[in-house]
Design an enzyme around this catalytic site. Structure first.
Site, short mmCIF file in Angstrom:
data_model
loop_
_atom_site.label_atom_id
_atom_site.label_comp_id
_atom_site.label_asym_id
_atom_site.label_seq_id
_atom_site.Cartn_x
_atom_site.Cartn_y
_atom_site.Cartn_z
N GLU A 51 0.87 -1.19 0.00
CA GLU A 51 0.00 0.00 0.00
C GLU A 51 0.89 1.23 0.00
OE1 GLU A 51 -2.70 0.51 3.34
OE2 GLU A 51 -3.73 2.10 2.25
N CYS A 246 -6.44 1.05 2.87
CA CYS A 246 -7.42 2.15 2.92
C CYS A 246 -7.37 3.05 1.70
CB CYS A 246 -7.19 2.99 4.17
SG CYS A 246 -7.66 2.15 5.67
N ASN A 380 -11.84 -3.10 0.49
CA ASN A 380 -10.76 -3.37 1.45
C ASN A 380 -11.38 -3.98 2.70
OD1 ASN A 380 -8.23 -3.26 2.75
ND2 ASN A 380 -8.72 -1.26 3.61
N GLU A 381 -11.19 -3.37 3.85
CA GLU A 381 -11.76 -3.98 5.06
C GLU A 381 -13.14 -3.38 5.32
OE1 GLU A 381 -8.63 -3.17 7.93
OE2 GLU A 381 -9.29 -1.13 8.13
O1 AHR Z 1 -2.07 -1.34 6.87
C1 AHR Z 1 -2.55 -0.11 7.28
C2 AHR Z 1 -4.06 -0.01 7.19
O2 AHR Z 1 -4.66 -0.87 8.10
C3 AHR Z 1 -4.67 -0.43 5.88
O3 AHR Z 1 -4.66 0.58 4.97
C4 AHR Z 1 -6.07 -0.77 6.25
O4 AHR Z 1 -6.62 -1.73 5.41
C5 AHR Z 1 -5.96 -1.22 7.68
O5 AHR Z 1 -6.85 -0.55 8.48
#
Ligand code: AHR
Length: 666
Positions: A51, A246, A380-381
């Site tokens: 990321e 994120c 993503n999450e």
């Molecule tokens: O890895 C850092 C962040 O942690 C990522 O962007 C997100 O997916 C998670 O909350």
């Protein structure tokens, strides 16, 4: 004095405790056998998650050395100092990045016109390395030729402001044109600056000023920092997830990650704000943007170089749910078509033949062969019904167009709790192929979770442990003990390789001076790389993942640090390619332990030819590799002899990860 007494009491107590524990510790026996049902270890089991956080892409992996090269940051001259007669204009040749600078002489010949770039925490320059500067330019006055001089200068204490290498470029056209010049540096400098002077008397326009090392990974233009890719390569990752995290979601729909904006000529890739600019006010970086110079084509190439399965993650119509204040900020269900189309087009971009719209674009970029994409992550999450409702539509469309593509759904940001409990059954109902679980948890959690997957439903979707790292409760940075606990947990991943198809530590990269989140797997400054102890844990598990899981138990119970197991965590695999047993032992106790290996079925037991032991340990649980001591913690490899061939004995050092590789005679 008081401190000294305290220290001795601490040592004494330690001695008493450890000797009394030692006295009680019986030899342990690891029973090792083939499980009833064969468990093949997926190639993807250990991978990397990338990321653009912590200046991981711009300022990191992406080798561009100039910040705000197209003058498109919201403060258009951020990263630049201008001097003399410089003005900003916005009708440049690249419609997505219209800003550029106009340079004219000053009224006084002693007053120079030009500009200076600060790079990303300075510009890292290596001695004897060659750098390629390029700029789009045109003359705007009456003369046909104008000259600019460029230089790299030092910010060191004694040499402040002095140039140490320079070159000249003649701008010879009133039409926009790209000019390139190479510079070879006579010295190394971690924090240099780039400066440009207008040398002649006329006027010019400059756009997209760029400086790259010539020696990028595989020597590619618009390339990647070689030492950082090398670190990834050395991990032998089985899967490569990108571009986040994120940043996939965005702070709002406008800033969500859109893969189509990241391909094609770099000069015209639109800039995006990086959400990690402002996510943590105490780690505020107003100069953090995504140039998208490292875009989806480059990601696919990198996955190919790493021999890792690419796992792109796309936005599902939800912005960051932590940031959204109202449902209306997300794309509504009846607005999802373009989002779904983006996902379908991405699959075509990766796999389509060269007559398809997006396959053709891939071929035009230089890769007619498909990238052989097998996985795609949707969101993503994400969490809640709002996610499930959107995911449903993506699943339907992808299944119908690409039935073989494996879809990764989310179980939310936490590995348990309400959202998690809600999402898993929903993922089963939607029949996604994998469910992404995230856990940034403390020491206790990691140790307890070593048996997490032992009881998972074998018929459910597979697990992608997509983001995890041990965040120690009282010590918020990388250190050996956290890495050791990650290793303990990973023995559980390995034992359950029929449930867990992939696992990726996160985040991957962090610039030492510009991080937002820690711990991280790999740290770097402008010149050097630090591989953490967590890195070595990942590397050892990945290199020695074997091909088939073996059942390893003490008294019929998996070795997951239970009370009677003396702080041991262990897993075993068979490696068919190299014809060896591989046994991983994590010992979190302060005691050395002697373990007998009992290969239960004679069929398992060949005659051992030779054995190797790899040890990862540290002199202090808080120790970590650093920029000044990058090799303080390193795996130590040694040949060992096994005393009793039919029932060998191994030793497990206190506070260590040890890997025993037992080759059998052919
Ligand atoms: O890895 C850092 C962040 O942690 C990522 O962007 C997100 O997916 C998670 O909350």
């Amino acid at each position: 004095m008081k401190n000294l007494i305290n220290k001795y009491i601490w040592i004494l107590l330690g001695l008493i405790t450890s000797s009394s524990v030692l006295a009680q510790v019986p030899d342990l026996i690891f029973d090792i056998e083939k499980p009833k049902k064969q468990i093949v270890i997926p190639q993807t089991l250990y991978g990397v998650f990338f990321e653009d956080i912590n200046f991981g892409a711009d300022g990191g992996l992406y080798a561009e050395l100039l910040k705000n090269r197209s003058f498109e940051f919201k403060q258009n001259l951020m990263g630049w100092k201008t001097f003399g007669n410089v003005s900003l204009r916005n009708d440049g040749p690249f419609n997505n990045n219209p800003h550029y600078v106009h340079l004219a002489p000053t009224a006084n010949e002693w007053r120079q016109t030009g500009l200076q770039n600060e790079g990303f925490c300075g510009i890292g320059i290596h001695k004897d390395a060659t750098y390629r500067f390029s700029v789009w330019a045109r003359t705007t006055g009456n003369s046909e030729k104008e000259t600019i001089a460029i230089e790299l200068g030092d910010l060191g204490e004694d040499t402040w402001g002095q140039a140490f290498c320079s070159a000249k470029i003649t701008i010879d056209s009133p039409e926009w044109k790209k000019y390139t010049v190479e510079l070879t540096s006579p010295k190394s400098s971690e924090k240099s600056f780039f400066r440009l002077f207008l040398e002649s008397d006329g006027e010019i326009d400059l756009e997209h000023l760029s400086l790259f090392p010539k020696d990028t990974w595989k020597g590619r233009d618009n390339g990647l920092r070689k030492d950082l890719v090398q670190a990834l390569y050395d991990l032998k990752p089985g899967v490569f997830r990108f571009p986040g995290g994120c940043i996939v979601e965005g702070t709002d729909l406008e800033t969500r990650y859109q893969w189509k904006e990241t391909i094609g000529p770099v000069e015209n890739r639109p800039l995006n704000e990086n959400r990690w600019q402002f996510t943590f006010k105490y780690r505020f970086f107003p100069d953090y943007y995504q140039t998208n110079g490292l875009g989806f084509y480059e990601y696919f190439l990198l996955a190919e170089d790493l021999k890792a399965e690419p796992l792109p993650v796309v936005n599902c119509g939800l912005i960051c749910q932590y940031m959204a204040k109202h449902e209306s900020e997300h794309a509504q269900i009846d607005e999802l078509d373009p989002y779904i189309q983006d996902a379908l087009d991405l699959i075509e971009f990766a796999n389509g033949d060269t007559t398809s719209t997006w396959g053709k674009k891939r071929a035009e970029l230089g890769h007619p062969q498909p990238f052989n994409l097998k996985y795609i992550g949707i969101g993503n999450e994400q969490w809640g019904k709002e996610y499930v409702d959107r995911l449903k539509l993506f699943v339907k469309a992808i299944r119908s167009a690409y039935p073989d593509i494996k879809i990764v759904g989310s179980s939310g940001p936490k590995p348990d709790g309400e959202e998690f409990e809600y999402l898993w059954p929903e993922m089963k109902k939607l029949k996604v192929d994998l469910v992404d679980e995230h856990f940034y948890k403390d020491e206790n959690w990691f140790l307890k979770a070593a048996d997490r997957y032992d009881s998972y439903d074998r018929k459910a979707p597979k697990v992608f442990a997509g983001e995890y790292a041990c965040h120690a409760s009282t010590y918020g940075r990388n250190h050996f003990q956290a890495a050791l606990y990650e290793a303990a947990f990973m023995t559980g991943i390995e034992r359950n390789a029929d449930v867990v198809e992939m696992a990726t530590y996160a985040p991957l990269f962090a610039h030492l001076e510009a991080w937002q989140w820690r711990p991280d797997l790999i740290w770097f400054n402008n010149l050097n790389v630090v591989r953490t102890s967590s890195f070595y844990v990942q590397q050892l598990f990945s290199h020695y993942k074997g091909t088939e899981v073996l059942k390893l138990t003490i008294d019929g119970v998996p070795v997951t640090g239970k009370e009677e197991q003396n702080g041991l965590y262990a897993s075993a695999v068979w490696d068919e390619q190299n014809k060896c047993y591989i046994i991983k032992v994590v010992n979190i106790s302060n005691n050395k332990q002697t373990i007998k290996l009992n290969f239960k079925k004679k069929a398992l037991l060949g005659d051992f030819a030779d054995a190797t032991r790899i040890t990862l340990a540290a002199t202090n649980p808080r120790l970590e590799n650093s920029i000044t001591q990058p090799d303080a913690i390193m795996p130590k490899v040694e040949s060992i002899s096994l005393q009793n061939i039919s029932s060998p004995t191994i030793e497990s050092n206190a506070n260590s990860l040890q890997i025993y590789i037992l080759h059998i005679k052919h």
